[in-house]
Scaffold this motif. Structure first.
Motif, PDB file in Angstrom:
ATOM      1  N   PRO A  91     -33.929  -2.746 -45.853  1.00 50.40           N
ATOM      2  CA  PRO A  91     -34.073  -1.519 -46.281  1.00 50.40           C
ATOM      3  C   PRO A  91     -34.639  -0.453 -45.308  1.00 50.40           C
ATOM      4  CG  PRO A  91     -35.311  -3.262 -47.631  1.00 50.40           C
ATOM      5  CD  PRO A  91     -34.781  -3.945 -46.567  1.00 50.40           C
ATOM      6  N   LEU A  92     -35.603  -0.783 -44.227  1.00 48.10           N
ATOM      7  CA  LEU A  92     -35.880  -0.005 -43.352  1.00 48.10           C
ATOM      8  C   LEU A  92     -34.631   0.275 -42.497  1.00 48.10           C
ATOM      9  CD1 LEU A  92     -39.346  -1.981 -42.673  1.00 48.10           C
ATOM     10  CD2 LEU A  92     -39.016   0.519 -43.497  1.00 48.10           C
ATOM     11  N   ILE A  93     -33.897  -0.564 -42.240  1.00 53.43           N
ATOM     12  CA  ILE A  93     -32.865  -0.028 -41.359  1.00 53.43           C
ATOM     13  C   ILE A  93     -31.868   0.660 -41.965  1.00 53.43           C
ATOM     14  CG2 ILE A  93     -30.645  -1.386 -40.380  1.00 53.43           C
ATOM     15  CD1 ILE A  93     -32.291  -3.676 -39.718  1.00 53.43           C
ATOM     16  N   THR A  94     -31.623   0.484 -43.266  1.00 48.51           N
ATOM     17  CA  THR A  94     -30.678   1.512 -44.079  1.00 48.51           C
ATOM     18  C   THR A  94     -31.478   2.830 -44.138  1.00 48.51           C
ATOM     19  OG1 THR A  94     -29.916  -0.381 -45.372  1.00 48.51           O
ATOM     20  CG2 THR A  94     -29.918   1.982 -46.446  1.00 48.51           C
ATOM     21  N   ARG A  95     -32.570   3.024 -44.171  1.00 48.32           N
ATOM     22  CA  ARG A  95     -33.239   4.212 -44.170  1.00 48.32           C
ATOM     23  C   ARG A  95     -33.364   4.962 -42.930  1.00 48.32           C
ATOM     24  NH1 ARG A  95     -38.989   2.645 -46.552  1.00 48.32           N
ATOM     25  NH2 ARG A  95     -39.589   4.777 -45.955  1.00 48.32           N
ATOM     26  N   GLY A  96     -32.865   4.136 -41.981  1.00 47.21           N
ATOM     27  CA  GLY A  96     -32.798   4.918 -40.428  1.00 47.21           C
ATOM     28  C   GLY A  96     -34.141   4.848 -39.471  1.00 47.21           C
ATOM     29  N   ARG A  97     -34.930   4.031 -40.069  1.00 48.04           N
ATOM     30  CA  ARG A  97     -36.435   3.789 -39.453  1.00 48.04           C
ATOM     31  C   ARG A  97     -36.316   3.049 -38.339  1.00 48.04           C
ATOM     32  NH1 ARG A  97     -40.282   6.845 -42.251  1.00 48.04           N
ATOM     33  NH2 ARG A  97     -41.996   5.449 -41.322  1.00 48.04           N
ATOM     34  N   LEU A  98     -35.379   1.867 -38.326  1.00 43.13           N
ATOM     35  CA  LEU A  98     -35.495   0.924 -37.491  1.00 43.13           C
ATOM     36  C   LEU A  98     -34.083   0.556 -36.773  1.00 43.13           C
ATOM     37  CD1 LEU A  98     -36.762  -1.685 -36.614  1.00 43.13           C
ATOM     38  CD2 LEU A  98     -36.517  -2.700 -38.874  1.00 43.13           C
ATOM     39  N   ARG A  99     -33.934   0.221 -35.667  1.00 39.59           N
ATOM     40  CA  ARG A  99     -32.720  -0.408 -35.131  1.00 39.59           C
ATOM     41  C   ARG A  99     -33.342  -1.680 -34.329  1.00 39.59           C
ATOM     42  NH1 ARG A  99     -32.691   4.653 -32.304  1.00 39.59           N
ATOM     43  NH2 ARG A  99     -32.761   4.141 -30.123  1.00 39.59           N
ATOM     44  N   LEU A 100     -32.027  -2.713 -34.086  1.00 43.52           N
ATOM     45  CA  LEU A 100     -32.174  -3.773 -33.502  1.00 43.52           C
ATOM     46  C   LEU A 100     -31.363  -3.763 -32.377  1.00 43.52           C
ATOM     47  CD1 LEU A 100     -33.123  -5.842 -36.348  1.00 43.52           C
ATOM     48  CD2 LEU A 100     -34.591  -6.020 -34.325  1.00 43.52           C
ATOM     49  N   SER A 101     -31.526  -4.480 -31.127  1.00 45.97           N
ATOM     50  CA  SER A 101     -30.746  -4.742 -30.175  1.00 45.97           C
ATOM     51  C   SER A 101     -31.128  -5.633 -29.043  1.00 45.97           C
ATOM     52  CB  SER A 101     -30.421  -3.123 -29.315  1.00 45.97           C
ATOM     53  OG  SER A 101     -31.537  -2.820 -28.664  1.00 45.97           O
ATOM     54  N   PRO A 102     -30.194  -6.307 -28.466  1.00 42.61           N
ATOM     55  CA  PRO A 102     -30.554  -7.431 -27.473  1.00 42.61           C
ATOM     56  C   PRO A 102     -31.513  -6.721 -26.412  1.00 42.61           C
ATOM     57  CG  PRO A 102     -27.927  -7.204 -27.817  1.00 42.61           C
ATOM     58  CD  PRO A 102     -28.422  -6.123 -28.512  1.00 42.61           C
ATOM     59  N   GLY A 103     -32.132  -7.395 -25.879  1.00 42.78           N
ATOM     60  CA  GLY A 103     -32.921  -6.865 -24.616  1.00 42.78           C
ATOM     61  C   GLY A 103     -34.090  -8.080 -24.359  1.00 42.78           C
ATOM     62  N   THR A 104     -34.904  -7.717 -23.341  1.00 40.50           N
ATOM     63  CA  THR A 104     -36.017  -8.392 -22.898  1.00 40.50           C
ATOM     64  C   THR A 104     -37.132  -7.424 -22.503  1.00 40.50           C
ATOM     65  OG1 THR A 104     -35.127  -8.594 -20.760  1.00 40.50           O
ATOM     66  CG2 THR A 104     -34.544 -10.446 -22.293  1.00 40.50           C
ATOM     67  N   ALA A 105     -38.146  -7.931 -22.328  1.00 41.65           N
ATOM     68  CA  ALA A 105     -39.294  -6.996 -21.668  1.00 41.65           C
ATOM     69  C   ALA A 105     -39.114  -6.331 -20.329  1.00 41.65           C
ATOM     70  CB  ALA A 105     -40.724  -7.463 -21.597  1.00 41.65           C
ATOM     71  N   ALA A 106     -38.153  -7.101 -19.401  1.00 43.60           N
ATOM     72  CA  ALA A 106     -37.760  -6.658 -18.054  1.00 43.60           C
ATOM     73  C   ALA A 106     -36.646  -5.837 -18.454  1.00 43.60           C
ATOM     74  CB  ALA A 106     -37.686  -7.874 -17.479  1.00 43.60           C
ATOM     75  N   ARG A 107     -35.903  -5.995 -19.314  1.00 43.62           N
ATOM     76  CA  ARG A 107     -34.591  -5.463 -19.253  1.00 43.62           C
ATOM     77  C   ARG A 107     -34.267  -4.604 -20.788  1.00 43.62           C
ATOM     78  NH1 ARG A 107     -29.790  -8.001 -16.046  1.00 43.62           N
ATOM     79  NH2 ARG A 107     -30.992  -8.177 -14.034  1.00 43.62           N
ATOM     80  N   THR A 108     -35.040  -3.497 -20.996  1.00 39.47           N
ATOM     81  CA  THR A 108     -35.335  -2.874 -22.344  1.00 39.47           C
ATOM     82  C   THR A 108     -33.901  -1.980 -22.821  1.00 39.47           C
ATOM     83  OG1 THR A 108     -36.336  -1.013 -21.958  1.00 39.47           O
ATOM     84  CG2 THR A 108     -37.694  -2.794 -22.298  1.00 39.47           C
TER      85      THR A 108
END
Length: 198
Positions: A91-108
């Motif tokens: 629901p938060l993704i649908t509302r545009g408040r959140l997105r996810l992607s691959p990454g690490t602390a050293a390569r954000t």
């Protein structure tokens, strides 16, 4: 040579994959939930803040952050964890408040000075190069941006004073450390470190 136990732990918790990764994600969702919500409350992101969550796992803390801020980015190297977080946070993704992607602390994958708050819960011990990761987080935070790191005390890769000194050496100021006892039996004592990008 990596032991079988180490490989299993990596597939469950370090870089979750397959059935073991999904099982690890369920355990994390229960065992880390209180600490993740506590860390988000301490970081206190505002509605307009851009929040970067490092290694959100199954997404409990990610959801807590996106309830406070309209601009949350979760990065995780595990597709299994990203999929679990996507389901939890749909629901938060649908509302545009959140997105996810691959990454690490050293390569954000984030631009310079583009983030107001960075939160990491229970994955600091998995960062292969702590100074490189801290340099990256310093780079992406705006001046005055806040860093909140938490890890199980028993899994901390070093003692808290050494960690604080390493964070300070990476260019952060106002470094504070503490411990916290989660109110659930499944969770162990959490270490907390907060700092500001000077």
């Amino acid at each position: 040579m990596e032991s079988i136990t180490r490989r299993l732990l990596t597939r469950c918790f370090g870089r979750p994959s397959g059935l073991l990764g999904r099982l690890g994600g369920r355990l994390m969702a229960h065992g880390n939930a209180a600490t993740e919500r506590h860390a988000v409350a301490l970081a206190a992101p505002a509605e307009q803040d851009v929040v970067l969550v490092i290694g959100p796992g199954p997404g409990v803390g990610l959801a807590a952050a996106a309830e406070r801020s309209a601009h949350v980015i979760g990065i995780d190297p595990s597709e299994v964890m990203r999929a679990m977080a996507r389901r939890r946070c749909a629901p938060l993704i649908t509302r545009g408040r959140l997105r996810l992607s691959p990454g690490t602390a050293a390569r954000t994958g984030r631009p310079d000075a583009s983030v107001d708050v960075v939160i990491s819960v229970n994955n600091l011990q998995l960062w292969p190069d702590l100074p490189a990761a801290l340099a990256e987080l310093h780079r992406v935070l705006r001046p005055g941006g806040r860093l909140l790191l938490s890890a199980h005390e028993k899994w901390l890769p070093t003692d808290l004073p050494t960690l604080a000194a390493t964070v300070q050496a990476a260019g952060f100021g106002s470094v504070h450390t503490s411990t916290w006892e989660p109110p659930t039996r499944m969770a162990s004592t959490a270490t907390l470190l907060s700092a500001v990008r000077t």
